[in-house]
Write a protein that holds these residues in place. Sequence first.
Motif, PDB file in Angstrom:
ATOM      1  N   PRO A  40       0.801  -1.234   0.000  1.00 55.45           N
ATOM      2  CA  PRO A  40       0.000   0.000   0.000  1.00 55.45           C
ATOM      3  C   PRO A  40       0.828   1.275   0.000  1.00 55.45           C
ATOM      4  O   PRO A  40       0.364   2.323  -0.459  1.00 55.45           O
ATOM      5  N   GLN A  41       2.077   1.230   0.487  1.00 53.65           N
ATOM      6  CA  GLN A  41       2.916   2.431   0.524  1.00 53.65           C
ATOM      7  C   GLN A  41       3.249   2.958  -0.872  1.00 53.65           C
ATOM      8  O   GLN A  41       3.622   4.124  -1.035  1.00 53.65           O
ATOM      9  N   ILE A  42       3.111   2.098  -1.875  1.00 53.53           N
ATOM     10  CA  ILE A  42       3.468   2.513  -3.228  1.00 53.53           C
ATOM     11  C   ILE A  42       2.628   3.693  -3.698  1.00 53.53           C
ATOM     12  O   ILE A  42       3.117   4.590  -4.384  1.00 53.53           O
ATOM     13  N   GLY A  43       1.361   3.704  -3.313  1.00 53.69           N
ATOM     14  CA  GLY A  43       0.485   4.787  -3.731  1.00 53.69           C
ATOM     15  C   GLY A  43       0.926   6.153  -3.244  1.00 53.69           C
ATOM     16  O   GLY A  43       0.553   7.182  -3.820  1.00 53.69           O
ATOM     17  N   GLN A  44       1.722   6.193  -2.184  1.00 54.08           N
ATOM     18  CA  GLN A  44       2.234   7.463  -1.673  1.00 54.08           C
ATOM     19  C   GLN A  44       3.389   7.988  -2.515  1.00 54.08           C
ATOM     20  O   GLN A  44       3.736   9.168  -2.439  1.00 54.08           O
ATOM     21  N   GLN A  45       3.999   7.090  -3.304  1.00 55.79           N
ATOM     22  CA  GLN A  45       5.202   7.456  -4.039  1.00 55.79           C
ATOM     23  C   GLN A  45       4.933   7.944  -5.456  1.00 55.79           C
ATOM     24  O   GLN A  45       5.658   8.810  -5.964  1.00 55.79           O
ATOM     25  N   ALA A  46       3.922   7.398  -6.112  1.00 57.56           N
ATOM     26  CA  ALA A  46       3.731   7.689  -7.530  1.00 57.56           C
ATOM     27  C   ALA A  46       2.338   7.303  -7.976  1.00 57.56           C
ATOM     28  O   ALA A  46       1.633   6.549  -7.301  1.00 57.56           O
ATOM     29  N   ASP A  47       1.939   7.845  -9.129  1.00 57.91           N
ATOM     30  CA  ASP A  47       0.748   7.376  -9.820  1.00 57.91           C
ATOM     31  C   ASP A  47       1.192   6.252 -10.755  1.00 57.91           C
ATOM     32  O   ASP A  47       2.081   6.435 -11.594  1.00 57.91           O
ATOM     33  N   ILE A  48       0.567   5.085 -10.593  1.00 55.89           N
ATOM     34  CA  ILE A  48       1.075   3.880 -11.234  1.00 55.89           C
ATOM     35  C   ILE A  48       0.097   3.334 -12.265  1.00 55.89           C
ATOM     36  O   ILE A  48      -1.103   3.239 -12.026  1.00 55.89           O
ATOM     37  N   GLU A  49       0.645   2.964 -13.414  1.00 57.99           N
ATOM     38  CA  GLU A  49      -0.077   2.155 -14.396  1.00 57.99           C
ATOM     39  C   GLU A  49       0.501   0.747 -14.323  1.00 57.99           C
ATOM     40  O   GLU A  49       1.717   0.553 -14.429  1.00 57.99           O
ATOM     41  N   ALA A  50      -0.360  -0.242 -14.116  1.00 57.78           N
ATOM     42  CA  ALA A  50       0.088  -1.628 -13.999  1.00 57.78           C
ATOM     43  C   ALA A  50      -0.208  -2.379 -15.295  1.00 57.78           C
ATOM     44  O   ALA A  50      -1.296  -2.271 -15.861  1.00 57.78           O
ATOM     45  N   LEU A  51       0.785  -3.126 -15.773  1.00 55.98           N
ATOM     46  CA  LEU A  51       0.623  -3.876 -17.005  1.00 55.98           C
ATOM     47  C   LEU A  51       1.292  -5.241 -16.856  1.00 55.98           C
ATOM     48  O   LEU A  51       2.468  -5.328 -16.469  1.00 55.98           O
ATOM     49  N   THR A  52       0.568  -6.304 -17.155  1.00 58.60           N
ATOM     50  CA  THR A  52       1.147  -7.652 -17.172  1.00 58.60           C
ATOM     51  C   THR A  52       1.514  -7.986 -18.609  1.00 58.60           C
ATOM     52  O   THR A  52       0.648  -8.255 -19.439  1.00 58.60           O
ATOM     53  N   PHE A  53       2.806  -7.942 -18.888  1.00 58.86           N
ATOM     54  CA  PHE A  53       3.336  -8.180 -20.230  1.00 58.86           C
ATOM     55  C   PHE A  53       3.343  -9.672 -20.553  1.00 58.86           C
ATOM     56  O   PHE A  53       3.060 -10.091 -21.671  1.00 58.86           O
ATOM     57  N   SER A  54       3.706 -10.473 -19.559  1.00 55.96           N
ATOM     58  CA  SER A  54       3.725 -11.923 -19.709  1.00 55.96           C
ATOM     59  C   SER A  54       3.729 -12.538 -18.319  1.00 55.96           C
ATOM     60  O   SER A  54       3.802 -11.828 -17.313  1.00 55.96           O
ATOM     61  N   SER A  55       3.662 -13.860 -18.263  1.00 56.01           N
ATOM     62  CA  SER A  55       3.695 -14.558 -16.983  1.00 56.01           C
ATOM     63  C   SER A  55       4.543 -15.814 -17.152  1.00 56.01           C
ATOM     64  O   SER A  55       4.026 -16.903 -17.393  1.00 56.01           O
ATOM     65  N   MET A  56       5.849 -15.622 -17.049  1.00 50.40           N
ATOM     66  CA  MET A  56       6.769 -16.732 -17.282  1.00 50.40           C
ATOM     67  C   MET A  56       8.005 -16.580 -16.413  1.00 50.40           C
ATOM     68  O   MET A  56       8.333 -15.475 -15.961  1.00 50.40           O
TER      69      MET A  56
END
Length: 332
Positions: A40-56
């Motif tokens: 949860p601390q990440i939200g205090q640091q930046a505005d984030i876009e999350a993307l799953t490029f692959s899962s390997m």
Amino acid sequence: MSKPKLIVVSTGGTITMTSGQGSKGIAPTLTAADLLNAVPQIGQQADIEALTFSSMPGASLTTNHIVDLAQLIQQRFDGGIDGAIVIQGTDTIEETSFLLDLLVADKKPVIVTGAMRGAQAAGADGPANLLASIVVAGSPHAAGRGTLVVLNDEVHAAAFIRKGHTGLTSSFMSPSAGPVGLVCEQRVLFTSSPAMPRLAISRPGALPDIAIVKACLGDDGRLLGALPGMGYAGAVIEAMGAGHVPQSWVPELSDLVEKMPVVLAVRTPAGPVFTNTYGFPGSEIDLINRGLIPAGLLDALKARLLLGTLMGSNETAEGIRLQFKRFSNLQA
């Protein structure tokens, strides 16, 4: 003051792995959003876009994956994103981070991270590594430093980082240079300047196949003559000591350099390829005079990627030599 806009791209790896019901061992299951939601601390640091490029797992990534990933990151940078974090398996971080360093020419920071322990393990290091990476990517002082690797609260330059242990969270190190910074109290402290300017290689086509051949006691070098027929376009020799191979290798190498670019790296964990000390047959002076290209401070894995990227960009033979020479003439 507005928060930086960052993209977190997950390719998979141990940091995303959990154990499934009835399965033996762990495997990738978590998405980029899952990883971010766990810190949860990440939200205090930046505005984030999350993307799953692959899962390997990291071992299954290819150079083509990283070429595509570099293009995606550059597109996001052109669209206004301030920095990028790539999450992946640690098996190949020392290679993928260097390839991203070659391919993403933007001054905005690219941070690569992962974990040595799965997400369900006691003392899982993934959340701390991800938070530290967000801190570094959001720092204005990270700009212009190329691709950086952030693990165990240390910041490493992609050109020098190596994996040094199969399981410890302190596995990663830069034997020839040391860390370039550290993360402390949710801020990054850089301890050195960038070692060299960005290479800014234009986006290549498919990277050609480059072989790595490791010199070892008693090996007669018979594999060298087979490389052209196996479809390899270039080779990296991982030599002994300061850049030495058995004398029996010399005829094969002399023939091989007439057919493809051959780079001379060393198998030692640290130190450059020598260029002007030893003069016996199979020494660095002898091999360089025969046309081998010294890799400087690059290890064989990174030399392979640099050679493949340059060849994929249709660089001239002289241009290839000049690019490698930059890793022998680093200025702090």
